[in-house]
Write a protein that holds these residues in place. Structure first.
Motif, PDB file in Angstrom:
ATOM      1  N   LEU A  14       0.822  -1.220   0.000  1.00 29.01           N
ATOM      2  CA  LEU A  14       0.000   0.000   0.000  1.00 29.01           C
ATOM      3  C   LEU A  14       0.851   1.262   0.000  1.00 29.01           C
ATOM      4  CD1 LEU A  14      -2.978  -0.403   2.503  1.00 29.01           C
ATOM      5  CD2 LEU A  14      -3.101   0.020   0.057  1.00 29.01           C
ATOM      6  N   ALA A  15       1.985   1.192   0.662  1.00 29.05           N
ATOM      7  CA  ALA A  15       2.848   2.365   0.827  1.00 29.05           C
ATOM      8  C   ALA A  15       3.763   2.631  -0.374  1.00 29.05           C
ATOM      9  CB  ALA A  15       3.691   2.204   2.087  1.00 29.05           C
ATOM     10  N   LEU A  16       3.775   1.736  -1.336  1.00 29.69           N
ATOM     11  CA  LEU A  16       4.657   1.917  -2.493  1.00 29.69           C
ATOM     12  C   LEU A  16       4.272   3.155  -3.295  1.00 29.69           C
ATOM     13  CD1 LEU A  16       4.906  -1.757  -3.807  1.00 29.69           C
ATOM     14  CD2 LEU A  16       6.709  -0.443  -2.680  1.00 29.69           C
ATOM     15  N   LYS A  17       5.275   3.865  -3.773  1.00 31.90           N
ATOM     16  CA  LYS A  17       5.024   5.063  -4.572  1.00 31.90           C
ATOM     17  C   LYS A  17       4.550   4.698  -5.985  1.00 31.90           C
ATOM     18  CE  LYS A  17       8.021   8.223  -2.118  1.00 31.90           C
ATOM     19  NZ  LYS A  17       7.038   8.812  -1.284  1.00 31.90           N
ATOM     20  N   ASP A  18       5.054   3.583  -6.508  1.00 28.85           N
ATOM     21  CA  ASP A  18       4.641   3.114  -7.831  1.00 28.85           C
ATOM     22  C   ASP A  18       3.273   2.445  -7.680  1.00 28.85           C
ATOM     23  OD1 ASP A  18       4.164   1.658 -10.176  1.00 28.85           O
ATOM     24  OD2 ASP A  18       6.300   1.200 -10.468  1.00 28.85           O
ATOM     25  N   LEU A  19       2.228   3.130  -8.123  1.00 34.20           N
ATOM     26  CA  LEU A  19       0.873   2.629  -7.930  1.00 34.20           C
ATOM     27  C   LEU A  19       0.599   1.342  -8.700  1.00 34.20           C
ATOM     28  CD1 LEU A  19      -1.158   5.963  -7.903  1.00 34.20           C
ATOM     29  CD2 LEU A  19      -0.303   4.630  -5.980  1.00 34.20           C
ATOM     30  N   ASN A  20       1.209   1.174  -9.858  1.00 38.37           N
ATOM     31  CA  ASN A  20       1.034  -0.071 -10.612  1.00 38.37           C
ATOM     32  C   ASN A  20       1.623  -1.250  -9.853  1.00 38.37           C
ATOM     33  OD1 ASN A  20      -0.348   0.993 -12.815  1.00 38.37           O
ATOM     34  ND2 ASN A  20       1.560   1.569 -13.850  1.00 38.37           N
ATOM     35  N   GLU A  21       2.833  -1.059  -9.328  1.00 38.00           N
ATOM     36  CA  GLU A  21       3.469  -2.118  -8.553  1.00 38.00           C
ATOM     37  C   GLU A  21       2.653  -2.409  -7.292  1.00 38.00           C
ATOM     38  OE1 GLU A  21       7.727  -3.248  -6.431  1.00 38.00           O
ATOM     39  OE2 GLU A  21       7.451  -1.232  -7.225  1.00 38.00           O
ATOM     40  N   HIS A  23      -0.604  -1.939  -6.774  1.00 41.33           N
ATOM     41  CA  HIS A  23      -1.842  -2.615  -7.149  1.00 41.33           C
ATOM     42  C   HIS A  23      -1.583  -4.096  -7.458  1.00 41.33           C
ATOM     43  CE1 HIS A  23      -5.804  -3.218  -8.831  1.00 41.33           C
ATOM     44  NE2 HIS A  23      -5.248  -3.703  -9.930  1.00 41.33           N
ATOM     45  N   HIS A  24      -0.523  -4.366  -8.207  1.00 39.86           N
ATOM     46  CA  HIS A  24      -0.193  -5.741  -8.576  1.00 39.86           C
ATOM     47  C   HIS A  24       0.113  -6.589  -7.332  1.00 39.86           C
ATOM     48  CE1 HIS A  24       1.416  -9.214 -10.617  1.00 39.86           C
ATOM     49  NE2 HIS A  24       2.527  -9.095  -9.913  1.00 39.86           N
ATOM     50  N   LYS A  25       0.944  -6.072  -6.437  1.00 42.36           N
ATOM     51  CA  LYS A  25       1.308  -6.826  -5.233  1.00 42.36           C
ATOM     52  C   LYS A  25       0.087  -7.082  -4.356  1.00 42.36           C
ATOM     53  CE  LYS A  25       6.176  -5.815  -4.950  1.00 42.36           C
ATOM     54  NZ  LYS A  25       7.307  -5.609  -4.073  1.00 42.36           N
ATOM     55  N   ILE A  26      -0.766  -6.084  -4.228  1.00 42.20           N
ATOM     56  CA  ILE A  26      -1.980  -6.243  -3.419  1.00 42.20           C
ATOM     57  C   ILE A  26      -2.882  -7.318  -4.023  1.00 42.20           C
ATOM     58  CG2 ILE A  26      -4.142  -5.104  -2.758  1.00 42.20           C
ATOM     59  CD1 ILE A  26      -2.404  -2.547  -2.313  1.00 42.20           C
ATOM     60  N   ARG A  27      -3.054  -7.290  -5.325  1.00 37.10           N
ATOM     61  CA  ARG A  27      -3.888  -8.302  -5.997  1.00 37.10           C
ATOM     62  C   ARG A  27      -3.369  -9.712  -5.752  1.00 37.10           C
ATOM     63  NH1 ARG A  27      -4.030  -7.410 -11.865  1.00 37.10           N
ATOM     64  NH2 ARG A  27      -4.518  -9.612 -11.855  1.00 37.10           N
ATOM     65  N   VAL A  28      -2.071  -9.893  -5.839  1.00 36.55           N
ATOM     66  CA  VAL A  28      -1.473 -11.219  -5.645  1.00 36.55           C
ATOM     67  C   VAL A  28      -1.704 -11.699  -4.203  1.00 36.55           C
ATOM     68  CG1 VAL A  28       0.733 -12.472  -5.523  1.00 36.55           C
ATOM     69  CG2 VAL A  28       0.245 -10.979  -7.477  1.00 36.55           C
ATOM     70  N   ILE A  29      -1.475 -10.840  -3.247  1.00 39.86           N
ATOM     71  CA  ILE A  29      -1.632 -11.197  -1.830  1.00 39.86           C
ATOM     72  C   ILE A  29      -3.091 -11.535  -1.525  1.00 39.86           C
ATOM     73  CG2 ILE A  29      -1.538 -10.306   0.537  1.00 39.86           C
ATOM     74  CD1 ILE A  29       0.884  -8.559  -0.474  1.00 39.86           C
ATOM     75  N   VAL A  30      -3.993 -10.664  -1.933  1.00 41.31           N
ATOM     76  CA  VAL A  30      -5.414 -10.864  -1.638  1.00 41.31           C
ATOM     77  C   VAL A  30      -5.948 -12.114  -2.339  1.00 41.31           C
ATOM     78  CG1 VAL A  30      -7.713  -9.863  -1.977  1.00 41.31           C
ATOM     79  CG2 VAL A  30      -5.848  -8.444  -1.093  1.00 41.31           C
TER      80      VAL A  30
END
Length: 139
Positions: A14-21, A23-30
């Motif tokens: 969530l804290a990443l500055k790169d919003l694409n990265e 969003h991708h990481k959050i999708r994978v985790i969830v």
């Protein structure tokens, strides 16, 4: 499944500055958690119950529940209470709408009535703020 570790990864993503990265990481985790959610038995959801009482982890749970259908009945009361304790009326919908979609407005309102006298619920006008989403969830 180490939910504390995954929750930490979620918060870092969530804290990443790169919003694409992010969003991708959050999708994978969830997706991983939603796919491997334990069977609908109360003992299997102790971590989720505790996380819904944590000011940052509760949003992680909300994100997971958004992707799970049906919502496990073992989490109904915890999600309803989390919604009613949330002082931001725009955000309590994240906890309550999945419950309404799974269980219907009648059962959700019955569960809300159980928590309506909780001091913090009264303080934040939680019943009225949450009831709005219960009646509006299927509109």
């Amino acid at each position: 499944m180490d939910l504390d570790n995954l929750a930490d990864k979620y918060l870092k993503a969530l804290a990443l500055k790169d919003l694409n990265e992010s969003h991708h990481k959050i999708r994978v985790i969830v997706k991983e958690i939603a796919r491997n959610l334990p069977k609908d038995q109360p003992g299997n959801f102790q971590w989720f119950t505790a996380a819904l009482q944590d000011s940052s982890k509760k949003w992680f749970v909300a994100k997971i529940i958004e992707k799970v259908s049906p919502v496990p009945k073992a989490l109904l009361d915890d999600l309803v209470l989390a919604a009613m304790l949330e002082d931001n009326p725009s955000l309590n919908k994240l906890f309550i709408i999945p419950c309404v979609k799974t269980f219907g407005p009648k059962l959700v309102k019955e569960r809300m009535a159980l928590f309506s006298n909780h001091p913090k619920v009264i303080e934040v006008n939680g019943f009225a703020q949450t009831e709005y989403w219960v009646t509006d969830a299927n509109a």
